[in-house]
Design an enzyme around this catalytic site. Structure first.
Site, mmCIF file in Angstrom:
data_model
loop_
_atom_site.group_PDB
_atom_site.id
_atom_site.type_symbol
_atom_site.label_atom_id
_atom_site.label_comp_id
_atom_site.label_asym_id
_atom_site.label_seq_id
_atom_site.Cartn_x
_atom_site.Cartn_y
_atom_site.Cartn_z
ATOM 1 N N GLY A 274 -22.051 -17.344 11.243
ATOM 2 C CA GLY A 274 -23.067 -17.623 11.804
ATOM 3 C C GLY A 274 -23.137 -19.226 11.575
ATOM 4 N N CYS B 289 -28.039 -18.033 1.008
ATOM 5 C CA CYS B 289 -27.082 -19.230 1.242
ATOM 6 C C CYS B 289 -27.342 -20.455 0.399
ATOM 7 C CB CYS B 289 -27.246 -19.325 2.692
ATOM 8 S SG CYS B 289 -26.578 -18.291 3.751
#
Length: 379
Positions: free
Chosen positions: A70, A328
């Site tokens: 992504g 993340c």
């Protein structure tokens, strides 16, 4: 035995996905750019995967470009979209994933582009009136708004945003990493020009994803060095990752209704049990509203306490894997930029529980019990 409730960070690989990948790890090892039989067989597998994904999303195979995930997809669409269309203004929100937020900040600084932030309501939803006003002031802007927030789970009315962008000639990008594989996307009807997806969010392998680029809004390549992916992304393809991605998405669409029903019941149960067992508990964003948030995410707001800073660590010691924000950036020393934007003065604790198809009612029961034991509510 540990309980895993961090599926928004990554999901366990489906065994059927692994079985689909195995031949391309051990036997079918050819380079897909080679013209001999070994290469042609692998090329056929990639194109079959592309066709399957396109069928599921109702777009054309040529609109699917495979990436490493992504983050690469978001970076590619944003950077190349600005360059291709000479965009002067970007419209986004303060609670986008860092793959978008940081990228836009850098692009705005490098190219002296104006970055405008849309207003959010008290639950963290986009103010559509303000978005329209920004579009009126800045025609032909680039709009980047995520379909669902990865921390609090808020869902965007992506159809409405697409219509507004179409009305004012804006280029619309949406980070759909948390929704692809969990919701059905009709890209033939949705007025979006680019979306991003990552296989590991729906029980596929890590390190592979794709971007959808609408055929009438093509962009220049972001990665150079080869003619792969229809000259859109240089570099040898992650073959077994691509095969696994397509299989995972196929399974997700096949079983979506049943899995959604199962996971929604787990979320409803956790909400009810938390309210019963922890006085003063609330929920960040709109994550306790099943109609306006991801059914896979529940962001719990704990009463202010000195113990909150250690809550994730203590849950981990109790065998519960959860998170406090975006995985993340889990190694960062700063708090969540999403919660900071929504609740700048709050000192409440935050735990993000996120559910997957392999979770059980027992997982929820144990997690709530352990959390209730750890929470210290002021007298």
């Amino acid at each position: 035995m540990r309980i895993y409730l961090d599926n928004a960070a990554t999901t366990p690989l489906d065994p059927a996905v692994f079985e689909a990948m195995k031949p391309f790890m051990l036997e079918d090892f050819g380079n897909p750019s080679s013209t001999h039989a070994h290469g042609r067989k692998v090329r056929a597998a990639i194109e079959s995967a592309r066709k399957k994904i396109a069928e599921l999303l109702n777009c054309t195979p040529g609109e699917i470009i495979f990436t490493s995930g992504g983050t690469e997809a978001d970076n590619s669409i944003l950077a190349s979209g600005l360059q291709t269309y000479g965009v002067q203004t970007i419209i986004s929100s303060p609670i986008e994933h860092h793959a978008v937020e940081h990228t836009l900040q850098i692009l705005a600084a490098q190219r002296k582009i104006t970055l405008r932030m849309v207003t959010l309501d008290d639950k963290g939803h986009v103010d559509m009136s303000h978005l329209e006003a920004l579009l009126q002031e800045n025609p032909r802007a680039l709009v980047s708004l995520m379909h669902a927030n990865n921390e609090v789970g808020n869902l965007l009315d992506i159809d409405r945003v697409g219509q507004l962008c179409d009305q004012y000639g804006a280029y619309f990008h949406s980070d759909t990493v948390q929704t692809v594989g969990h919701y059905r996307h009709n890209l033939g009807a949705l007025k979006v020009h680019g979306i991003a997806a990552a296989a590991h969010k729906f029980h596929g392998p890590k390190g592979v994803g794709f971007m959808f680029i609408r055929k009438d809004k093509k962009i220049q390549p972001f990665m150079h060095g080869g003619a792969q992916e229809r000259n859109m992304r240089g570099g040898t393809e992650n073959v077994y990752g691509i095969v696994g991605l397509a299989k995972a998405l196929e399974i997700a669409y096949r079983d979506m209704d049943d899995h959604k029903k199962h996971i929604e019941q787990l979320k409803i149960s956790m909400i009810g049990q938390l309210k019963e067992q922890i006085p003063g508990v609330t929920f960040h964003g709109d994550s306790d509203n099943l109609n306006r948030s991801l059914y896979t995410v529940l962001n719990v707001s704990l009463p202010e306490s000195e113990e909150n800073d250690m809550m994730l660590f203590n849950l981990d010691l109790q065998g519960i894997s959860a998170s406090g924000g975006s995985a993340c950036s889990s190694g960062a020393t700063t708090g969540s930029h999403v919660l900071g934007a929504l609740y700048p003065d709050s000192k409440r604790g935050a735990i993000r529980f996120s559910f997957g198809k392999y979770n059980t009612q027992e997982d929820v029961d144990v997690a709530v019990k352990k959390l209730a034991e750890l929470v210290k509510v002021p007298a």
